[in-house]
Design a protein around this motif. Structure first.
Motif, PDB file in Angstrom:
ATOM      1  N   GLU A 163      -1.093  -1.740   5.788  1.00 60.35           N
ATOM      2  CA  GLU A 163      -2.178  -2.633   5.386  1.00 60.35           C
ATOM      3  C   GLU A 163      -2.566  -2.399   3.927  1.00 60.35           C
ATOM      4  O   GLU A 163      -2.826  -3.346   3.175  1.00 60.35           O
ATOM      5  CB  GLU A 163      -3.398  -2.422   6.284  1.00 60.35           C
ATOM      6  N   HIS A 164      -2.596  -1.145   3.528  1.00 65.09           N
ATOM      7  CA  HIS A 164      -2.923  -0.839   2.133  1.00 65.09           C
ATOM      8  C   HIS A 164      -1.821  -1.324   1.184  1.00 65.09           C
ATOM      9  O   HIS A 164      -2.109  -1.746   0.060  1.00 65.09           O
ATOM     10  CB  HIS A 164      -3.157   0.656   1.959  1.00 65.09           C
ATOM     11  N   ILE A 165      -0.578  -1.277   1.637  1.00 65.22           N
ATOM     12  CA  ILE A 165       0.514  -1.807   0.820  1.00 65.22           C
ATOM     13  C   ILE A 165       0.355  -3.311   0.651  1.00 65.22           C
ATOM     14  O   ILE A 165       0.538  -3.844  -0.449  1.00 65.22           O
ATOM     15  CB  ILE A 165       1.876  -1.454   1.455  1.00 65.22           C
ATOM     16  N   ALA A 166      -0.004  -4.008   1.720  1.00 62.78           N
ATOM     17  CA  ALA A 166      -0.216  -5.452   1.624  1.00 62.78           C
ATOM     18  C   ALA A 166      -1.332  -5.778   0.639  1.00 62.78           C
ATOM     19  O   ALA A 166      -1.209  -6.702  -0.180  1.00 62.78           O
ATOM     20  CB  ALA A 166      -0.539  -6.024   3.003  1.00 62.78           C
ATOM     21  N   LYS A 167      -2.408  -5.014   0.678  1.00 60.20           N
ATOM     22  CA  LYS A 167      -3.523  -5.246  -0.252  1.00 60.20           C
ATOM     23  C   LYS A 167      -3.099  -4.955  -1.685  1.00 60.20           C
ATOM     24  O   LYS A 167      -3.479  -5.679  -2.619  1.00 60.20           O
ATOM     25  CB  LYS A 167      -4.713  -4.380   0.139  1.00 60.20           C
ATOM     26  N   ALA A 168      -2.321  -3.888  -1.871  1.00 62.73           N
ATOM     27  CA  ALA A 168      -1.863  -3.547  -3.224  1.00 62.73           C
ATOM     28  C   ALA A 168      -0.903  -4.606  -3.760  1.00 62.73           C
ATOM     29  O   ALA A 168      -0.954  -4.969  -4.939  1.00 62.73           O
ATOM     30  CB  ALA A 168      -1.192  -2.170  -3.216  1.00 62.73           C
ATOM     31  N   LEU A 169      -0.028  -5.112  -2.911  1.00 61.66           N
ATOM     32  CA  LEU A 169       0.889  -6.167  -3.339  1.00 61.66           C
ATOM     33  C   LEU A 169       0.120  -7.425  -3.735  1.00 61.66           C
ATOM     34  O   LEU A 169       0.475  -8.108  -4.701  1.00 61.66           O
ATOM     35  CB  LEU A 169       1.882  -6.490  -2.213  1.00 61.66           C
ATOM     36  N   ALA A 170      -0.938  -7.722  -2.997  1.00 62.25           N
ATOM     37  CA  ALA A 170      -1.729  -8.916  -3.298  1.00 62.25           C
ATOM     38  C   ALA A 170      -2.456  -8.793  -4.631  1.00 62.25           C
ATOM     39  O   ALA A 170      -2.776  -9.814  -5.260  1.00 62.25           O
ATOM     40  CB  ALA A 170      -2.737  -9.170  -2.176  1.00 62.25           C
ATOM     41  N   ARG A 171      -2.711  -7.560  -5.096  1.00 64.78           N
ATOM     42  CA  ARG A 171      -3.418  -7.345  -6.359  1.00 64.78           C
ATOM     43  C   ARG A 171      -2.554  -6.581  -7.347  1.00 64.78           C
ATOM     44  O   ARG A 171      -3.072  -5.853  -8.191  1.00 64.78           O
ATOM     45  CB  ARG A 171      -4.714  -6.562  -6.085  1.00 64.78           C
ATOM     46  N   ILE A 172      -1.251  -6.756  -7.282  1.00 64.93           N
ATOM     47  CA  ILE A 172      -0.339  -5.922  -8.046  1.00 64.93           C
ATOM     48  C   ILE A 172      -0.480  -6.111  -9.554  1.00 64.93           C
ATOM     49  O   ILE A 172      -0.127  -5.232 -10.339  1.00 64.93           O
ATOM     50  CB  ILE A 172       1.122  -6.179  -7.607  1.00 64.93           C
ATOM     51  N   ASP A 174      -3.381  -6.431 -11.024  1.00 69.38           N
ATOM     52  CA  ASP A 174      -4.762  -6.061 -11.334  1.00 69.38           C
ATOM     53  C   ASP A 174      -4.880  -4.532 -11.357  1.00 69.38           C
ATOM     54  O   ASP A 174      -5.051  -3.899 -10.303  1.00 69.38           O
ATOM     55  CB  ASP A 174      -5.701  -6.650 -10.282  1.00 69.38           C
ATOM     56  N   PRO A 175      -4.793  -3.901 -12.537  1.00 67.11           N
ATOM     57  CA  PRO A 175      -4.842  -2.438 -12.598  1.00 67.11           C
ATOM     58  C   PRO A 175      -6.113  -1.843 -11.999  1.00 67.11           C
ATOM     59  O   PRO A 175      -6.071  -0.773 -11.397  1.00 67.11           O
ATOM     60  CB  PRO A 175      -4.749  -2.146 -14.106  1.00 67.11           C
ATOM     61  N   GLN A 176      -7.252  -2.523 -12.158  1.00 66.35           N
ATOM     62  CA  GLN A 176      -8.499  -1.991 -11.610  1.00 66.35           C
ATOM     63  C   GLN A 176      -8.468  -1.975 -10.088  1.00 66.35           C
ATOM     64  O   GLN A 176      -8.968  -1.039  -9.468  1.00 66.35           O
ATOM     65  CB  GLN A 176      -9.681  -2.817 -12.111  1.00 66.35           C
ATOM     66  N   ALA A 177      -7.880  -2.999  -9.491  1.00 63.73           N
ATOM     67  CA  ALA A 177      -7.770  -3.021  -8.036  1.00 63.73           C
ATOM     68  C   ALA A 177      -6.828  -1.924  -7.548  1.00 63.73           C
ATOM     69  O   ALA A 177      -7.117  -1.242  -6.555  1.00 63.73           O
ATOM     70  CB  ALA A 177      -7.270  -4.387  -7.577  1.00 63.73           C
ATOM     71  N   LEU A 178      -5.717  -1.736  -8.246  1.00 65.17           N
ATOM     72  CA  LEU A 178      -4.781  -0.688  -7.853  1.00 65.17           C
ATOM     73  C   LEU A 178      -5.404   0.688  -8.014  1.00 65.17           C
ATOM     74  O   LEU A 178      -5.099   1.612  -7.248  1.00 65.17           O
ATOM     75  CB  LEU A 178      -3.497  -0.786  -8.689  1.00 65.17           C
ATOM     76  N   ALA A 179      -6.288   0.846  -8.993  1.00 58.10           N
ATOM     77  CA  ALA A 179      -6.941   2.142  -9.223  1.00 58.10           C
ATOM     78  C   ALA A 179      -7.834   2.542  -8.053  1.00 58.10           C
ATOM     79  O   ALA A 179      -8.154   3.723  -7.894  1.00 58.10           O
ATOM     80  CB  ALA A 179      -7.754   2.099 -10.509  1.00 58.10           C
ATOM     81  N   ALA A 180      -8.240   1.580  -7.238  1.00 63.77           N
ATOM     82  CA  ALA A 180      -9.101   1.872  -6.085  1.00 63.77           C
ATOM     83  C   ALA A 180      -8.308   2.023  -4.789  1.00 63.77           C
ATOM     84  O   ALA A 180      -8.891   2.243  -3.735  1.00 63.77           O
ATOM     85  CB  ALA A 180     -10.137   0.758  -5.921  1.00 63.77           C
ATOM     86  N   SER A 181      -6.981   1.931  -4.857  1.00 63.06           N
ATOM     87  CA  SER A 181      -6.166   1.975  -3.644  1.00 63.06           C
ATOM     88  C   SER A 181      -6.077   3.386  -3.078  1.00 63.06           C
ATOM     89  O   SER A 181      -5.831   4.349  -3.813  1.00 63.06           O
ATOM     90  CB  SER A 181      -4.753   1.464  -3.943  1.00 63.06           C
ATOM     91  N   PRO A 182      -6.234   3.543  -1.764  1.00 61.56           N
ATOM     92  CA  PRO A 182      -6.027   4.862  -1.140  1.00 61.56           C
ATOM     93  C   PRO A 182      -4.601   5.375  -1.299  1.00 61.56           C
ATOM     94  O   PRO A 182      -4.351   6.569  -1.116  1.00 61.56           O
ATOM     95  CB  PRO A 182      -6.360   4.602   0.341  1.00 61.56           C
ATOM     96  N   LEU A 183      -3.663   4.492  -1.635  1.00 64.16           N
ATOM     97  CA  LEU A 183      -2.271   4.900  -1.803  1.00 64.16           C
ATOM     98  C   LEU A 183      -2.085   5.856  -2.975  1.00 64.16           C
ATOM     99  O   LEU A 183      -1.050   6.521  -3.083  1.00 64.16           O
ATOM    100  CB  LEU A 183      -1.375   3.671  -1.988  1.00 64.16           C
ATOM    101  N   LEU A 184      -3.080   5.952  -3.860  1.00 60.34           N
ATOM    102  CA  LEU A 184      -2.975   6.883  -4.980  1.00 60.34           C
ATOM    103  C   LEU A 184      -3.050   8.339  -4.512  1.00 60.34           C
ATOM    104  O   LEU A 184      -2.742   9.250  -5.288  1.00 60.34           O
ATOM    105  CB  LEU A 184      -4.080   6.620  -6.005  1.00 60.34           C
ATOM    106  N   ALA A 185      -3.431   8.554  -3.267  1.00 58.97           N
ATOM    107  CA  ALA A 185      -3.463   9.911  -2.724  1.00 58.97           C
ATOM    108  C   ALA A 185      -2.086  10.390  -2.301  1.00 58.97           C
ATOM    109  O   ALA A 185      -1.908  11.569  -1.976  1.00 58.97           O
ATOM    110  CB  ALA A 185      -4.415   9.980  -1.531  1.00 58.97           C
ATOM    111  N   LEU A 186      -1.091   9.499  -2.304  1.00 58.95           N
ATOM    112  CA  LEU A 186       0.260   9.867  -1.893  1.00 58.95           C
ATOM    113  C   LEU A 186       1.070  10.358  -3.083  1.00 58.95           C
ATOM    114  O   LEU A 186       0.855   9.939  -4.219  1.00 58.95           O
ATOM    115  CB  LEU A 186       0.943   8.672  -1.223  1.00 58.95           C
ATOM    116  N   ALA A 187       2.022  11.234  -2.803  1.00 56.13           N
ATOM    117  CA  ALA A 187       2.745  11.928  -3.874  1.00 56.13           C
ATOM    118  C   ALA A 187       3.534  10.988  -4.770  1.00 56.13           C
ATOM    119  O   ALA A 187       3.649  11.230  -5.979  1.00 56.13           O
ATOM    120  CB  ALA A 187       3.679  12.969  -3.263  1.00 56.13           C
ATOM    121  N   ARG A 188       4.107   9.932  -4.225  1.00 56.86           N
ATOM    122  CA  ARG A 188       4.950   9.039  -5.022  1.00 56.86           C
ATOM    123  C   ARG A 188       4.139   8.091  -5.909  1.00 56.86           C
ATOM    124  O   ARG A 188       4.691   7.523  -6.855  1.00 56.86           O
ATOM    125  CB  ARG A 188       5.854   8.210  -4.109  1.00 56.86           C
TER     126      ARG A 188
END
Length: 266
Positions: A163-172, A174-188
């Protein structure tokens, strides 16, 4: 650098800071001795310290010039004090918002990898004359970044990755939106730029898969998120897929990306 070893030769910079006395750091009374328990040299990254940091950052100087602290040296002879010295360094780095390290030591590299630092790569010269060039690492430690860093450090799982990947793809875009993604907690994907790059590469790679279901899922993700704005119904019709097949493939694609994003980094 890192706690526990005497610093090697390096460029001159501001004087280091003595870190308390052994008794002040919680040692048992029998270990109390006169003299500092440890020494650190933390340089504020900027124009005034560029002559000191540039030789150890070299080609990475530009991308790391936005501020923070550079760890020039960290030393304590007593292993019992290492944790206190590391805690001091991290406390200072949180106040500055970022910590940058350049080290040729395999032990220090293991330490910063374990702390979840980003790897920027090696410099071009053997600065310390030890047979290998230093490697540069950094970590954003501003208060707003701490929850993600601690989650990555503790290995805390990110729930609903698809679900978080879908949200990130939808705002890909938008750097500010990506900066708020929980996916930034992952190593890659520790930064918005890394997340954006990984998503583009992963989706295009999925579309080229030899597995037909994966390839079809990749083409759906490409068409819906990277193509001209269209509804799911319009994309399904353009790909000649039934509604049921379209959404099944879409879910398969997001789940596949989620599994790949969470796979251990080797």
């Amino acid at each position: 650098m890192g706690p526990g070893r005497r610093p090697g030769p390096g460029p001159r910079g501001p004087a280091g800071r003595a870190l308390g006395r052994r008794g002040d750091l919680g040692h048992p009374p029998g270990l109390r001795r006169r003299g500092p328990a440890g020494l650190t040299s933390l340089l504020t990254i900027g124009d005034r310290t560029a002559d000191s940091t540039e030789p150890l950052l070299q080609k990475h100087t530009g991308e790391l010039a936005a501020g923070g602290l550079f760890l020039g040296a960290a030393y304590c002879s007593d292993r019992a004090v290492h944790a206190h010295l590391l805690r001091h360094i991290l406390r200072e780095a949180v106040g500055a918002g970022r910590l940058v390290v350049s080290t040729a030591s395999p032990d220090y590299r293991t330490l910063v990898h374990g702390l979840g630092f980003r790897t920027h790569g090696m410099v071009g010269e053997d600065v310390f004359r030890c047979g290998r060039p230093p490697e540069v690492f950094s970590s954003d430690l501003a208060p707003a970044q701490l929850p993600r860093w601690l989650a990555r450090l503790g290995g805390s799982p990110v729930r609903d990755v698809g679900e978080h990947i879908a949200k990130a793809l939808a705002r890909i875009r938008d750097p500010q939106a990506l900066a708020a993604s929980p996916l930034l907690a992952l190593a890659r994907t520790p930064t918005p730029a890394a997340l954006r790059g990984w998503l583009y590469e992963a989706v295009h790679g999925l579309a080229l898969s030899e597995d037909e279901a994966e390839a079809e899922a990749g083409r759906i993700l490409q068409a819906y998120y990277f193509g001209r704005p269209r509804t799911h119904h319009q994309v399904a019709r353009g790909l000649h897929l039934s509604r049921a097949t379209y959404f099944r493939r879409l879910r398969h694609g997001l789940d596949t990306l989620g599994a790949r994003l969470q796979a251990p980094v080797r």
